[in-house]
Write an enzyme that holds these catalytic residues in place. Sequence first.
Site, PDB file in Angstrom:
ATOM      1  N   SER A  55       0.812  -1.219   0.000  1.00  0.00           N
ATOM      2  CA  SER A  55       0.000   0.000   0.000  1.00  0.00           C
ATOM      3  C   SER A  55       0.841   1.263   0.000  1.00  0.00           C
ATOM      4  CB  SER A  55      -0.920   0.002   1.231  1.00  0.00           C
ATOM      5  OG  SER A  55      -0.152  -0.071   2.420  1.00  0.00           O
ATOM      6  N   ASN A  89      -3.175   6.260  -0.409  1.00  0.00           N
ATOM      7  CA  ASN A  89      -2.669   6.505   0.940  1.00  0.00           C
ATOM      8  C   ASN A  89      -1.942   7.835   1.085  1.00  0.00           C
ATOM      9  OD1 ASN A  89      -3.632   4.299   2.445  1.00  0.00           O
ATOM     10  ND2 ASN A  89      -2.161   2.960   1.451  1.00  0.00           N
ATOM     11  N   GLU A 134      -5.216   0.060  -7.573  1.00  0.00           N
ATOM     12  CA  GLU A 134      -4.141   0.921  -8.072  1.00  0.00           C
ATOM     13  C   GLU A 134      -3.095   0.035  -8.742  1.00  0.00           C
ATOM     14  OE1 GLU A 134      -3.447   4.799  -5.390  1.00  0.00           O
ATOM     15  OE2 GLU A 134      -3.073   2.942  -4.294  1.00  0.00           O
ATOM     16  N   HIS A 164      -2.410  -2.716  -5.963  1.00  0.00           N
ATOM     17  CA  HIS A 164      -2.889  -2.342  -4.631  1.00  0.00           C
ATOM     18  C   HIS A 164      -4.405  -2.438  -4.593  1.00  0.00           C
ATOM     19  CE1 HIS A 164      -3.533   0.927  -1.376  1.00  0.00           C
ATOM     20  NE2 HIS A 164      -3.567  -0.283  -0.849  1.00  0.00           N
TER      21      HIS A 164
END
Length: 283
Positions: free
Chosen positions: A119, A190, A152, A140
């Site tokens: 992540s 993130n 992702e 991800h």
Amino acid sequence: MEVKKIVVIGAGQMGSGIAQVCAQSGYDVLLQDINQDAVDQGINSIHALLTRAVEKGRITDVEKDGTLSRLNTSTDLGDVHEADLVIEAVIENLDVKKELFQQLDNIVPAHTILATNTSSLPITEIAAVTNRPEKVIGMHFMNPVPIMKLVEIIRALQTDDETYEKIEHVTKELNKTSVTVNDFPGFVANRILMPMINEAIYTVYEGIATVEDVDTVMKLGMNHPMGPLTLADFIGLDTCLYIMEVLYEGFGDSKYRPCPLLRQYVQAGWYGKKSGRGFYTYA
């Protein structure tokens, strides 16, 4: 070569979820973990989720049985040798992932793509420890994997176009929506989410508002389905801290400095829902 067999390494919540959606999409899947208890728990979780889906009319018994028939398990890393695609979902630790990718590089065939579900960690650095850096890429998935639509796709500096196109195709086959991201700390999800959570923790740390009121502001004022502190508990405060440290180290910018209260909670073993206590207490 077409991707037919997928190996998922790591049978935790993310790994079992990835294995489930791959098997539901028609791929032959091997769920591998060094811990037999983790494998058993992962398969039990998949079985429970599929049973619930049948009860709610989302899938049929035939579809459930077909999914389970395409799932196999192993605790031996050597069993991954026939994979067309490996998706790694182990602990979020760069050294652990690099060591695993070195091992995989020596086991799987030359055509095999090695993907990581990290992540936040640098995929370019993970790719560099292999002899196939052009076939290393990030996938991800969002948690919980069977429900969340986004993946992702992160290109390492070395990732070639053929690898990217194959992973984009697999993502579509999984009925997911992909976004293409370059390899920078935190990627997109993130890099945006974690500083928001960190700022929410600072708001509590500085005595501006209670945990409950911070979450209420974001739910009712910003229309978020879940408050940031509740979300942090579900993600795991240890994971939140780790990602903030990756961002802080990667960019060297003080705006990514983890809140001292977050660090203190992790030191106390208050990781959130999985430990029974975080910003909230769980039975």
